[in-house]
Design a protein around this motif. Sequence first.
Motif, PDB file in Angstrom:
ATOM      1  N   HIS A  54       1.336  -1.410   0.321  1.00 28.53           N
ATOM      2  CA  HIS A  54      -0.387  -0.220   0.537  1.00 28.53           C
ATOM      3  C   HIS A  54       1.003   0.895  -0.300  1.00 28.53           C
ATOM      4  O   HIS A  54       0.471   1.849  -0.764  1.00 28.53           O
ATOM      5  N   ARG A  55       1.480   1.423   0.400  1.00 28.18           N
ATOM      6  CA  ARG A  55       2.979   2.744   0.668  1.00 28.18           C
ATOM      7  C   ARG A  55       3.360   2.329  -0.228  1.00 28.18           C
ATOM      8  O   ARG A  55       3.670   3.751  -0.776  1.00 28.18           O
ATOM      9  N   SER A  56       3.806   1.368  -1.304  1.00 30.67           N
ATOM     10  CA  SER A  56       5.285   1.839  -2.189  1.00 30.67           C
ATOM     11  C   SER A  56       4.060   1.808  -3.341  1.00 30.67           C
ATOM     12  O   SER A  56       4.870   2.620  -4.624  1.00 30.67           O
ATOM     13  N   THR A  57       2.440   1.915  -3.744  1.00 29.96           N
ATOM     14  CA  THR A  57       2.186   1.944  -4.989  1.00 29.96           C
ATOM     15  C   THR A  57       1.234   3.258  -4.375  1.00 29.96           C
ATOM     16  O   THR A  57       0.296   4.164  -5.226  1.00 29.96           O
ATOM     17  N   ALA A  58       0.703   4.051  -3.534  1.00 34.93           N
ATOM     18  CA  ALA A  58       0.146   5.200  -2.846  1.00 34.93           C
ATOM     19  C   ALA A  58       0.714   6.491  -3.700  1.00 34.93           C
ATOM     20  O   ALA A  58       1.797   6.145  -3.912  1.00 34.93           O
ATOM     21  N   ARG A  59       0.444   7.215  -4.521  1.00 34.55           N
ATOM     22  CA  ARG A  59      -0.293   8.395  -5.036  1.00 34.55           C
ATOM     23  C   ARG A  59      -0.218   9.379  -3.845  1.00 34.55           C
ATOM     24  O   ARG A  59      -1.668   8.960  -3.635  1.00 34.55           O
ATOM     25  N   VAL A  60       0.177  10.105  -3.272  1.00 34.87           N
ATOM     26  CA  VAL A  60       0.381  11.640  -2.526  1.00 34.87           C
ATOM     27  C   VAL A  60      -0.075  12.411  -3.213  1.00 34.87           C
ATOM     28  O   VAL A  60       1.249  12.718  -3.888  1.00 34.87           O
ATOM     29  N   PRO A  61      -0.905  13.688  -2.928  1.00 35.95           N
ATOM     30  CA  PRO A  61      -0.961  14.762  -3.376  1.00 35.95           C
ATOM     31  C   PRO A  61      -0.059  15.775  -2.778  1.00 35.95           C
ATOM     32  O   PRO A  61       1.309  15.907  -2.053  1.00 35.95           O
ATOM     33  N   CYS A  62       0.956  16.508  -3.911  1.00 36.38           N
ATOM     34  CA  CYS A  62       1.910  16.625  -3.944  1.00 36.38           C
ATOM     35  C   CYS A  62       2.749  18.608  -4.683  1.00 36.38           C
ATOM     36  O   CYS A  62       2.904  18.079  -6.332  1.00 36.38           O
ATOM     37  N   VAL A  63       2.819  19.118  -3.984  1.00 38.88           N
ATOM     38  CA  VAL A  63       2.692  20.230  -5.138  1.00 38.88           C
ATOM     39  C   VAL A  63       4.502  20.932  -5.030  1.00 38.88           C
ATOM     40  O   VAL A  63       4.110  21.625  -3.254  1.00 38.88           O
ATOM     41  N   ALA A  64       4.757  20.932  -6.151  1.00 41.97           N
ATOM     42  CA  ALA A  64       6.276  21.509  -5.603  1.00 41.97           C
ATOM     43  C   ALA A  64       7.003  22.268  -6.588  1.00 41.97           C
ATOM     44  O   ALA A  64       5.891  21.457  -7.951  1.00 41.97           O
TER      45      ALA A  64
ATOM     46  N   SER B 271       5.224   8.874  -5.270  1.00 40.22           N
ATOM     47  CA  SER B 271       4.249   7.921  -4.788  1.00 40.22           C
ATOM     48  C   SER B 271       6.478   7.397  -4.172  1.00 40.22           C
ATOM     49  O   SER B 271       7.284   8.221  -5.183  1.00 40.22           O
ATOM     50  N   LEU B 272       6.422   6.006  -4.151  1.00 42.10           N
ATOM     51  CA  LEU B 272       7.135   5.852  -4.110  1.00 42.10           C
ATOM     52  C   LEU B 272       8.533   5.382  -5.499  1.00 42.10           C
ATOM     53  O   LEU B 272       9.683   5.392  -5.479  1.00 42.10           O
ATOM     54  N   GLY B 273       7.464   4.998  -6.258  1.00 43.05           N
ATOM     55  CA  GLY B 273       8.431   4.162  -8.260  1.00 43.05           C
ATOM     56  C   GLY B 273       7.758   6.238  -8.990  1.00 43.05           C
ATOM     57  O   GLY B 273       8.900   5.637  -9.797  1.00 43.05           O
ATOM     58  N   GLY B 274       7.491   6.546  -8.389  1.00 40.67           N
ATOM     59  CA  GLY B 274       7.832   7.824  -9.212  1.00 40.67           C
ATOM     60  C   GLY B 274       6.719   9.042  -9.305  1.00 40.67           C
ATOM     61  O   GLY B 274       5.708   9.351  -7.787  1.00 40.67           O
ATOM     62  N   PHE B 275       6.924   9.755  -9.707  1.00 38.67           N
ATOM     63  CA  PHE B 275       5.830  11.218 -10.018  1.00 38.67           C
ATOM     64  C   PHE B 275       5.024  11.530 -10.831  1.00 38.67           C
ATOM     65  O   PHE B 275       5.054  11.103 -12.325  1.00 38.67           O
ATOM     66  N   SER B 276       4.054  12.397 -10.819  1.00 43.76           N
ATOM     67  CA  SER B 276       3.217  13.000 -12.256  1.00 43.76           C
ATOM     68  C   SER B 276       3.086  14.960 -11.543  1.00 43.76           C
ATOM     69  O   SER B 276       3.230  15.212 -10.645  1.00 43.76           O
ATOM     70  N   MET B 277       3.278  15.369 -13.194  1.00 43.71           N
ATOM     71  CA  MET B 277       4.080  16.814 -12.765  1.00 43.71           C
ATOM     72  C   MET B 277       2.986  17.578 -14.347  1.00 43.71           C
ATOM     73  O   MET B 277       2.521  16.612 -15.238  1.00 43.71           O
ATOM     74  N   MET B 278       2.742  18.998 -14.390  1.00 45.54           N
ATOM     75  CA  MET B 278       2.510  19.516 -15.370  1.00 45.54           C
ATOM     76  C   MET B 278       3.414  20.371 -15.571  1.00 45.54           C
ATOM     77  O   MET B 278       4.073  20.661 -15.057  1.00 45.54           O
TER      78      MET B 278
ATOM     79  N   GLU C 211       4.864   8.280   3.604  1.00 47.39           N
ATOM     80  CA  GLU C 211       4.284   7.337   4.636  1.00 47.39           C
ATOM     81  C   GLU C 211       3.381   8.614   5.533  1.00 47.39           C
ATOM     82  O   GLU C 211       2.917   8.118   5.973  1.00 47.39           O
ATOM     83  N   SER C 212       4.548   9.891   5.391  1.00 43.80           N
ATOM     84  CA  SER C 212       3.328  10.778   6.542  1.00 43.80           C
ATOM     85  C   SER C 212       2.699  10.922   5.983  1.00 43.80           C
ATOM     86  O   SER C 212       1.176  11.150   6.542  1.00 43.80           O
ATOM     87  N   ARG C 213       2.427  10.369   4.511  1.00 49.13           N
ATOM     88  CA  ARG C 213       0.955  10.718   3.898  1.00 49.13           C
ATOM     89  C   ARG C 213      -0.170  10.190   3.895  1.00 49.13           C
ATOM     90  O   ARG C 213      -1.032  10.584   3.940  1.00 49.13           O
ATOM     91  N   VAL C 214       0.661   8.957   4.199  1.00 52.91           N
ATOM     92  CA  VAL C 214      -0.470   7.729   3.545  1.00 52.91           C
ATOM     93  C   VAL C 214      -1.055   7.285   4.898  1.00 52.91           C
ATOM     94  O   VAL C 214      -2.193   6.547   4.877  1.00 52.91           O
ATOM     95  N   GLY C 215      -0.955   7.508   5.970  1.00 53.81           N
ATOM     96  CA  GLY C 215      -1.330   7.567   7.254  1.00 53.81           C
ATOM     97  C   GLY C 215      -1.209   6.029   7.645  1.00 53.81           C
ATOM     98  O   GLY C 215      -1.943   5.552   7.782  1.00 53.81           O
ATOM     99  N   VAL C 216       0.318   5.866   7.292  1.00 48.95           N
ATOM    100  CA  VAL C 216       0.606   4.473   7.765  1.00 48.95           C
ATOM    101  C   VAL C 216       0.009   3.669   8.868  1.00 48.95           C
ATOM    102  O   VAL C 216      -0.557   2.816   9.173  1.00 48.95           O
ATOM    103  N   ASP C 217       0.513   4.946  10.301  1.00 45.50           N
ATOM    104  CA  ASP C 217      -0.330   3.995  11.800  1.00 45.50           C
ATOM    105  C   ASP C 217      -1.642   3.717  11.569  1.00 45.50           C
ATOM    106  O   ASP C 217      -2.136   3.101  12.054  1.00 45.50           O
ATOM    107  N   ALA C 218      -2.079   5.211  10.836  1.00 49.01           N
ATOM    108  CA  ALA C 218      -4.016   4.690  10.632  1.00 49.01           C
ATOM    109  C   ALA C 218      -4.032   3.796   9.965  1.00 49.01           C
ATOM    110  O   ALA C 218      -5.498   2.562  10.735  1.00 49.01           O
ATOM    111  N   TYR C 219      -3.103   2.837   8.487  1.00 45.31           N
ATOM    112  CA  TYR C 219      -3.945   2.093   8.546  1.00 45.31           C
ATOM    113  C   TYR C 219      -3.487   0.859   9.037  1.00 45.31           C
ATOM    114  O   TYR C 219      -4.333  -0.270   9.522  1.00 45.31           O
ATOM    115  N   MET C 220      -2.212   0.388   9.873  1.00 40.28           N
ATOM    116  CA  MET C 220      -2.088  -0.758  10.425  1.00 40.28           C
ATOM    117  C   MET C 220      -3.141  -1.053  11.243  1.00 40.28           C
ATOM    118  O   MET C 220      -3.385  -1.771  11.856  1.00 40.28           O
TER     119      MET C 220
END
Length: 147
Positions: free
Chosen positions: A28-38, A57-64, A129-138
Amino acid sequence: PSDIDRIDSDAEPKKLVQLLSERLAVRHRSTARVPCVATLRGSRVDGPVSGVLENISLGGFSMMTATSFAIGEKLGVEFELPDNGGTVRALVSVARVQRRKTEPNHIAVGLAFDRLEPDSLEILRRFVESRVGVDAYMRYLGETYYT
């Protein structure tokens, strides 16, 4: 995940559920995409590149961006994660290119990490991990399967 078949199937049911839960949480953590404006700065063979990250995500990102890319093209990129998350430096490959109908002058680009600098990998992992909410998920998994 492919490592599930390496779990000892003779283990007691409670232990099996725990092992499966841990593996699924990692997946879940490795595939989760989280919003990120940078703001992204980078380079390619023919010069500099810039864009704005939309999600990561841990595997990549999307950008405009307003720049055109070819699938498979390699870029050296650098961006600072929000909320003092740290600076990520990586080599990436263009995985997807799509023109947005709502913003005809911008192109959505999906990029996959080929190589992250060692510090960048840890910075990225903490940020996602901080944005996926790992603790809440576990906790959810524990309450669902262990009560």
